[in-house]
Write an enzyme that holds these catalytic residues in place. Structure first.
Site, short mmCIF file in Angstrom:
data_model
loop_
_atom_site.label_atom_id
_atom_site.label_comp_id
_atom_site.label_asym_id
_atom_site.label_seq_id
_atom_site.Cartn_x
_atom_site.Cartn_y
_atom_site.Cartn_z
N ASP A 1 -0.57 2.22 -5.01
CA ASP A 1 -0.72 1.35 -5.34
C ASP A 1 -2.02 0.44 -6.98
OD1 ASP A 1 -1.74 1.82 -2.84
OD2 ASP A 1 -2.78 -0.79 -3.16
N HIS B 1 0.75 -1.11 0.05
CA HIS B 1 -0.23 0.12 0.27
C HIS B 1 0.97 1.04 -0.07
CE1 HIS B 1 -3.84 0.38 -0.12
NE2 HIS B 1 -4.58 0.50 1.41
N ASN C 1 -9.80 3.26 -1.78
CA ASN C 1 -10.42 4.17 -0.82
C ASN C 1 -9.34 5.64 -1.20
OD1 ASN C 1 -12.16 2.22 0.35
ND2 ASN C 1 -10.48 0.89 1.42
N ASN D 1 -6.68 6.59 4.18
CA ASN D 1 -8.50 6.79 3.38
C ASN D 1 -8.72 8.26 3.67
OD1 ASN D 1 -8.54 3.83 2.62
ND2 ASN D 1 -10.03 3.26 5.05
#
Length: 218
Positions: free
Chosen positions: A117, A45, A138, A92
């Protein structure tokens, strides 16, 4: 999705009066997405952070200033002023950080390049896009919500497809295998090159070069 009024007003101001200090014409905002703290360092991530680190090393930019709920650093890439950004809001909520930076510099979405990513691409493969939906990511979803537009350039960095029966969150927060890490190190360098090409030669040329590169090699 229509262009928000505030972007239209900035475009009109730049066209009529020229973009002065701090305006969109003189500043690119290059944002790499990821999660803060050592716990998430080098996870799938966090590839956006890794690309920002590449750019910082290559162009001698110190990305340590705490501003806009992010680590930031001003510098020059290919003759253009840039702000490198590593949001520290957690993935997020990335849009909160970038909205703050873009409002401060009065930057237009076309001057924002977001690096993140993508699990739909093989490890190390790049995909440049000028606009588009969040595609289930997100961080991008939050950026779109805060900017009010999907029309901003982005560089997707492939991290590989999630294995069957593995939780998506567990997968994107996992680290690369030794073999994958070698591919990713090359991808981080190429993504930094892609940013430079987007700035110097335009996004279309960068797309033609990097979006077809892996296909040509296969």
């Amino acid at each position: 999705m229509p262009i928000p009024l505030r972007w239209k007003l900035t475009l009109l101001a730049c066209g009529k009066y020229g973009c002065g200090k701090g305006m969109a014409k003189s500043m690119y905002i290059i944002a790499g997405l990821g999660n803060p703290t050592k716990e998430y360092d080098k996870t799938r991530h966090n590839v956006g952070f890794a690309v920002i680190d590449q750019l910082a090393d290559r162009y001698g930019i110190d990305v340590s200033e705490r501003k806009h709920r992010a680590f930031c650093g001003k510098g020059v890439i290919e003759g253009q002023k840039v702000l490198l950004v590593k949001p520290q809001t957690f993935m997020n909520l990335s849009g909160e950080s970038l909205r703050s930076a873009m409002d401060y510099y009065k930057a237009l979405p076309e001057k924002l390049i977001v690096i993140y990513d993508d699990i739909s691409l093989p490890p190390g493969q790049l995909r440049i896009r000028l606009k588009g939906s969040a595609g289930g990511h997100n961080g991008i979803k939050n950026i779109i919500a805060h900017l009010g537009t999907q029309e901003f350039p982005r560089i997707k960095v492939g991290v590989g497809e999630k294995p069957p029966r593995m939780d998506l969150k567990d997968y994107v927060l996992s680290r690369f295998s030794k073999g994958e890490q070698e591919l990713m190190e090359e991808a981080f360098r190429e993504a930094a090159q892609a940013v430079a090409m987007m700035i110097s030669d335009g996004a279309d040329r960068a797309m033609n070069h990097f979006n077809t590169k892996k296909k040509a090699e296969e």
